[in-house]
Design a protein around this motif. Structure first.
Motif, PDB file in Angstrom:
ATOM      1  N   LEU A 106     -52.143  38.071  -2.087  1.00  0.00           N
ATOM      2  CA  LEU A 106     -51.335  38.093  -3.296  1.00  0.00           C
ATOM      3  C   LEU A 106     -50.753  36.703  -3.539  1.00  0.00           C
ATOM      4  O   LEU A 106     -49.997  36.188  -2.726  1.00  0.00           O
ATOM      5  N   ARG A 107     -51.138  36.083  -4.635  1.00  0.00           N
ATOM      6  CA  ARG A 107     -50.649  34.753  -4.988  1.00  0.00           C
ATOM      7  C   ARG A 107     -49.385  34.821  -5.824  1.00  0.00           C
ATOM      8  O   ARG A 107     -48.479  34.028  -5.668  1.00  0.00           O
ATOM      9  N   ARG A 108     -49.363  35.787  -6.767  1.00  0.00           N
ATOM     10  CA  ARG A 108     -48.181  35.990  -7.589  1.00  0.00           C
ATOM     11  C   ARG A 108     -48.281  37.362  -8.226  1.00  0.00           C
ATOM     12  O   ARG A 108     -49.366  37.903  -8.415  1.00  0.00           O
ATOM     13  N   ALA A 109     -47.108  37.915  -8.517  1.00  0.00           N
ATOM     14  CA  ALA A 109     -47.017  39.206  -9.201  1.00  0.00           C
ATOM     15  C   ALA A 109     -45.590  39.345  -9.710  1.00  0.00           C
ATOM     16  O   ALA A 109     -44.653  38.859  -9.078  1.00  0.00           O
ATOM     17  N   THR A 110     -45.424  40.017 -10.840  1.00  0.00           N
ATOM     18  CA  THR A 110     -44.098  40.259 -11.394  1.00  0.00           C
ATOM     19  C   THR A 110     -43.593  41.604 -10.887  1.00  0.00           C
ATOM     20  O   THR A 110     -44.231  42.629 -11.107  1.00  0.00           O
ATOM     21  N   VAL A 111     -42.446  41.581 -10.219  1.00  0.00           N
ATOM     22  CA  VAL A 111     -41.887  42.789  -9.616  1.00  0.00           C
ATOM     23  C   VAL A 111     -41.441  43.771 -10.689  1.00  0.00           C
ATOM     24  O   VAL A 111     -40.687  43.419 -11.597  1.00  0.00           O
ATOM     25  N   PHE A 112     -41.918  45.016 -10.588  1.00  0.00           N
ATOM     26  CA  PHE A 112     -41.333  46.135 -11.324  1.00  0.00           C
ATOM     27  C   PHE A 112     -40.300  46.781 -10.404  1.00  0.00           C
ATOM     28  O   PHE A 112     -39.156  46.971 -10.777  1.00  0.00           O
ATOM     29  N   ASP A 113     -40.718  47.106  -9.208  1.00  0.00           N
ATOM     30  CA  ASP A 113     -39.803  47.485  -8.135  1.00  0.00           C
ATOM     31  C   ASP A 113     -40.479  47.177  -6.811  1.00  0.00           C
ATOM     32  O   ASP A 113     -41.699  47.147  -6.720  1.00  0.00           O
ATOM     33  N   GLY A 114     -39.681  46.876  -5.811  1.00  0.00           N
ATOM     34  CA  GLY A 114     -40.261  46.551  -4.514  1.00  0.00           C
ATOM     35  C   GLY A 114     -39.246  46.657  -3.393  1.00  0.00           C
ATOM     36  O   GLY A 114     -38.083  46.305  -3.570  1.00  0.00           O
ATOM     37  N   GLU A 115     -39.706  47.190  -2.273  1.00  0.00           N
ATOM     38  CA  GLU A 115     -38.896  47.299  -1.067  1.00  0.00           C
ATOM     39  C   GLU A 115     -39.686  46.729   0.098  1.00  0.00           C
ATOM     40  O   GLU A 115     -40.881  46.990   0.227  1.00  0.00           O
ATOM     41  N   LEU A 116     -38.997  45.972   0.940  1.00  0.00           N
ATOM     42  CA  LEU A 116     -39.652  45.254   2.034  1.00  0.00           C
ATOM     43  C   LEU A 116     -38.919  45.538   3.345  1.00  0.00           C
ATOM     44  O   LEU A 116     -37.690  45.629   3.362  1.00  0.00           O
ATOM     45  N   TYR A 117     -39.690  45.713   4.398  1.00  0.00           N
ATOM     46  CA  TYR A 117     -39.148  45.797   5.763  1.00  0.00           C
ATOM     47  C   TYR A 117     -39.702  44.603   6.525  1.00  0.00           C
ATOM     48  O   TYR A 117     -40.904  44.324   6.472  1.00  0.00           O
ATOM     49  N   CYS A 118     -38.843  43.873   7.240  1.00  0.00           N
ATOM     50  CA  CYS A 118     -39.287  42.704   7.992  1.00  0.00           C
ATOM     51  C   CYS A 118     -38.746  42.754   9.409  1.00  0.00           C
ATOM     52  O   CYS A 118     -37.562  42.988   9.620  1.00  0.00           O
ATOM     53  N   ARG A 119     -39.617  42.521  10.358  1.00  0.00           N
ATOM     54  CA  ARG A 119     -39.251  42.370  11.774  1.00  0.00           C
ATOM     55  C   ARG A 119     -39.354  40.882  12.086  1.00  0.00           C
ATOM     56  O   ARG A 119     -40.414  40.273  11.901  1.00  0.00           O
ATOM     57  N   VAL A 120     -38.264  40.287  12.517  1.00  0.00           N
ATOM     58  CA  VAL A 120     -38.200  38.855  12.774  1.00  0.00           C
ATOM     59  C   VAL A 120     -38.456  38.588  14.253  1.00  0.00           C
ATOM     60  O   VAL A 120     -37.881  39.252  15.113  1.00  0.00           O
ATOM     61  N   PHE A 121     -39.324  37.619  14.542  1.00  0.00           N
ATOM     62  CA  PHE A 121     -39.595  37.223  15.915  1.00  0.00           C
ATOM     63  C   PHE A 121     -38.588  36.164  16.346  1.00  0.00           C
ATOM     64  O   PHE A 121     -38.186  35.324  15.550  1.00  0.00           O
ATOM     65  N   GLU A 122     -38.185  36.208  17.620  1.00  0.00           N
ATOM     66  CA  GLU A 122     -37.224  35.233  18.134  1.00  0.00           C
ATOM     67  C   GLU A 122     -37.808  33.829  18.189  1.00  0.00           C
ATOM     68  O   GLU A 122     -37.146  32.859  17.855  1.00  0.00           O
ATOM     69  N   ASP A 123     -39.038  33.710  18.645  1.00  0.00           N
ATOM     70  CA  ASP A 123     -39.676  32.405  18.765  1.00  0.00           C
ATOM     71  C   ASP A 123     -40.393  32.051  17.468  1.00  0.00           C
ATOM     72  O   ASP A 123     -41.107  32.874  16.905  1.00  0.00           O
ATOM     73  N   PRO A 124     -40.214  30.820  17.005  1.00  0.00           N
ATOM     74  CA  PRO A 124     -40.911  30.429  15.774  1.00  0.00           C
ATOM     75  C   PRO A 124     -42.418  30.327  16.008  1.00  0.00           C
ATOM     76  O   PRO A 124     -42.872  30.048  17.115  1.00  0.00           O
ATOM     77  N   LEU A 125     -43.163  30.594  14.959  1.00  0.00           N
ATOM     78  CA  LEU A 125     -44.607  30.405  14.976  1.00  0.00           C
ATOM     79  C   LEU A 125     -44.947  29.395  13.899  1.00  0.00           C
ATOM     80  O   LEU A 125     -44.285  29.326  12.867  1.00  0.00           O
ATOM     81  N   THR A 126     -45.983  28.605  14.140  1.00  0.00           N
ATOM     82  CA  THR A 126     -46.436  27.660  13.121  1.00  0.00           C
ATOM     83  C   THR A 126     -47.816  28.060  12.653  1.00  0.00           C
ATOM     84  O   THR A 126     -48.574  28.711  13.369  1.00  0.00           O
TER      85      THR A 126
END
Length: 139
Positions: A106-126
């Motif tokens: 997905l490059r771009r899209a106009t939100v009508f509605d959206g819900e997101l769940y994110c799990r964050v990692f302690e160590d950064p990744l590149t």
């Protein structure tokens, strides 16, 4: 194969703003929450979208634009640092009213509605370009 164990204690739920760009909303969240690495899932609906497909022979993305309402049947992605900034790589399966599905990066899209769940990692990744396939992947 390259594998590593990751741990994370931070989790977020995010409501994406109506009329905003789906991908920009995710990246704005990563900056606001100081997220350097993570995995997310999202659902919702968009008013239009631009999807990219990777041509494995040409090592290049081709894009297709959809100027119509679409359901976000599935959306998943990763967050990693690229060139010193957090980057969200978003993949989505979008469905038309007929039930036909389209999918890609997905490059771009106009939100009508959206819900997101994110799990964050302690160590950064590149993320850097993998020479074997030409796409940006976790190092």
């Amino acid at each position: 194969m390259d594998a590593r164990e990751v741990t994370g204690e931070r989790e977020f739920v995010v409501r994406l703003g109506y009329g905003e760009d789906w991908c920009e909303e995710i990246e704005a969240f990563t900056v606001a929450a100081d997220v350097d690495a993570g995995w997310f899932h999202a659902t919702g609906a968009v008013e239009d979208a631009e999807l990219a497909y990777y041509d494995q022979d040409e090592f290049a993305y081709e894009t297709v634009t959809y100027d119509e309402p679409l359901e976000v049947a599935a959306c998943t992605g990763t967050i990693a640092m690229r060139d010193g900034e957090p980057e969200a790589l978003v993949r989505a399966v979008l469905s038309r009213p007929s039930g036909q599905a389209v999918a890609g990066v997905l490059r771009r899209a106009t939100v009508f509605d959206g819900e997101l769940y994110c799990r964050v990692f302690e160590d950064p990744l590149t993320r850097d370009v993998d020479p074997s396939g030409g796409r940006a992947l976790w190092e």
